[in-house]
Scaffold this motif. Sequence first.
Motif, short mmCIF file in Angstrom:
data_model
loop_
_atom_site.label_atom_id
_atom_site.label_comp_id
_atom_site.label_asym_id
_atom_site.label_seq_id
_atom_site.Cartn_x
_atom_site.Cartn_y
_atom_site.Cartn_z
N ILE A 1 0.81 -1.20 0.06
CA ILE A 1 -0.04 -0.01 0.09
C ILE A 1 0.98 1.20 0.21
O ILE A 1 1.57 1.28 0.88
N LEU A 2 0.81 2.06 -1.14
CA LEU A 2 1.73 3.17 -1.07
C LEU A 2 1.63 4.08 -0.13
O LEU A 2 0.53 4.39 0.61
N PRO A 3 2.79 5.14 0.08
CA PRO A 3 2.95 5.85 1.34
C PRO A 3 1.70 6.96 1.15
O PRO A 3 1.62 7.39 0.02
N THR B 1 9.73 11.69 -5.17
CA THR B 1 8.31 11.95 -5.34
C THR B 1 7.27 10.67 -5.76
O THR B 1 7.60 10.14 -6.63
N TRP B 2 6.32 10.40 -4.83
CA TRP B 2 5.38 9.34 -5.23
C TRP B 2 4.18 9.92 -6.00
O TRP B 2 3.84 11.16 -5.85
N PHE C 1 3.80 5.31 -9.41
CA PHE C 1 5.30 5.89 -9.92
C PHE C 1 6.04 6.26 -8.73
O PHE C 1 5.38 6.95 -7.84
N LEU C 2 7.45 6.27 -8.68
CA LEU C 2 8.19 7.03 -7.52
C LEU C 2 9.24 7.69 -8.72
O LEU C 2 9.89 6.80 -9.53
N VAL C 3 9.43 8.75 -8.45
CA VAL C 3 10.37 9.73 -9.65
C VAL C 3 11.58 10.24 -8.93
O VAL C 3 11.08 10.82 -7.66
N SER C 4 12.59 10.55 -9.64
CA SER C 4 13.80 10.99 -8.75
C SER C 4 13.64 12.45 -8.53
O SER C 4 12.60 13.10 -9.29
#
Length: 354
Positions: free
Chosen positions: A256-258, A289-290, A319-322
Motif C-alpha cells: 500500500i503506497l505511502p 516523489t510518489w 510511480f516513484l520519480v527522482s
Amino acid sequence: MAYVKRALVGLLGLAVLALLAFGGLVLWLWATDYRPPQVVDLQVRGAGEQGAPAELSLLTWNVGYAGLGAEQDFFLDGGSRGWPGPDEVRRYLDGITSYLQSHPADVVMLQEVDRGSKRTHYVNEVVAVAAALPDYAWVFAKNYDVAFVPVPPTSPMGRVVAGQMTLSRWRPTAAERHALPGEYSFLVQLVQLDRCFILERIPAPDGREWVLINTHNSAFDAGQLREQQLGYIKEVMTREYAAGNYVVVGGDWNLILPGVDPDTAFAHTEPRPEFYLPFPEDWTPAGWTWAYDARVPTNRSVSRPWSPGENYVTVIDGFLVSPNVKVEEVHTDDLGFAYSDHQPVRVRLSVGER
C-alpha cells in the motif's frame, strides 16, 4: 486377519507410490526450474522512434493475465477458482488491448502478461499486446516459468509462462531484466514467480538518460521478501540518479503506497487481507516523489467477484520519480475492474531541475 494384512499391504503400497510420484514431481520441477542470472540483456523488438524527449507520459497496469476480470475470484486470495474460460480470456484481452489503443502513452508498463499458460488457454498475450501497438518498441521479461503448478489440487494450474512487458513510443538504447532478491521455501519456490524488474534507457535532451523501471514485487509473504526487493530497487534507482539520470520506477509494488490509509481510504466491507501490507515509512529517499491518484483504488481483493463497496480495495500501483523529474499530472482510470483486478495508472512527467 489375512484380509486386514492384505489391506494394510495395499495401503502401504499406495503410500509408497504416492511418495514416489511426489518425489518425481519435485525432481522434474527442480530440473526444469527457471534460474536466470542477476542481470539479463533483453532484446528490443518492434518499431519505436529515435528521439530524446524532455517529457514522457507513462502508463502502468497489472493486466491480471487477462484472467482476473470483474466476474472472477482467485483461490490464493480466498476464492475458489483459478482461471476463467476461453471466451472470458478473449473478452478481457480484447478490453485490455482496446484500452491501450484508445488511451495512448509514450511508455506502457504491464505486469502479468501470459505468453503460453494453461490458465489462459495458451493464448499468447505478448503477441496480442504488441500487435495492438504496432508502432512501439517492446521488451518482455519472464518472471513465471513453471512446467506444472499443482494447485489448486482439484484443477491444477499446470503450465505457466508469464512476465512483464514494457512498450515505448521511443526506442530504448538498452533494456535489462534485473532479478529481485529473496525466495520462498524450496518447495514453494519451485512453483512461485521469479520476481524481477525491467530497466530501460531512453535518451534525454541534455545527454543524460531516462531510466525507466517496471517492477512487480512479491505478494503473499510476511514482508521479508518485499523488504529485500525494496532494498535492491533503492540501490539501483539511487545509483542511476547519482549518475545524473532521470529515474522513474513504476509498477505493481504489492504494498500500500505511502500516504494511503490501509483501512479507511476507500469504502469496503471486507476486512483488509493480511498480505496487504503498508509501505515502510522510512524507505523513500529524500526528494523523491510518489505519483499516484489517491481518489481511485488501483487494486481489489479477488476473494470474491467484484462488488463495489464490498471487496477490499486500495492503491498499490503507481510511480516513484527522482528529484530531477517533475510530475505534471497523474490519473487512475476507473474501469470498474472490468478486465483485471488492477486499474491503469497514468502519469505525465518532465525533466526538472537537478
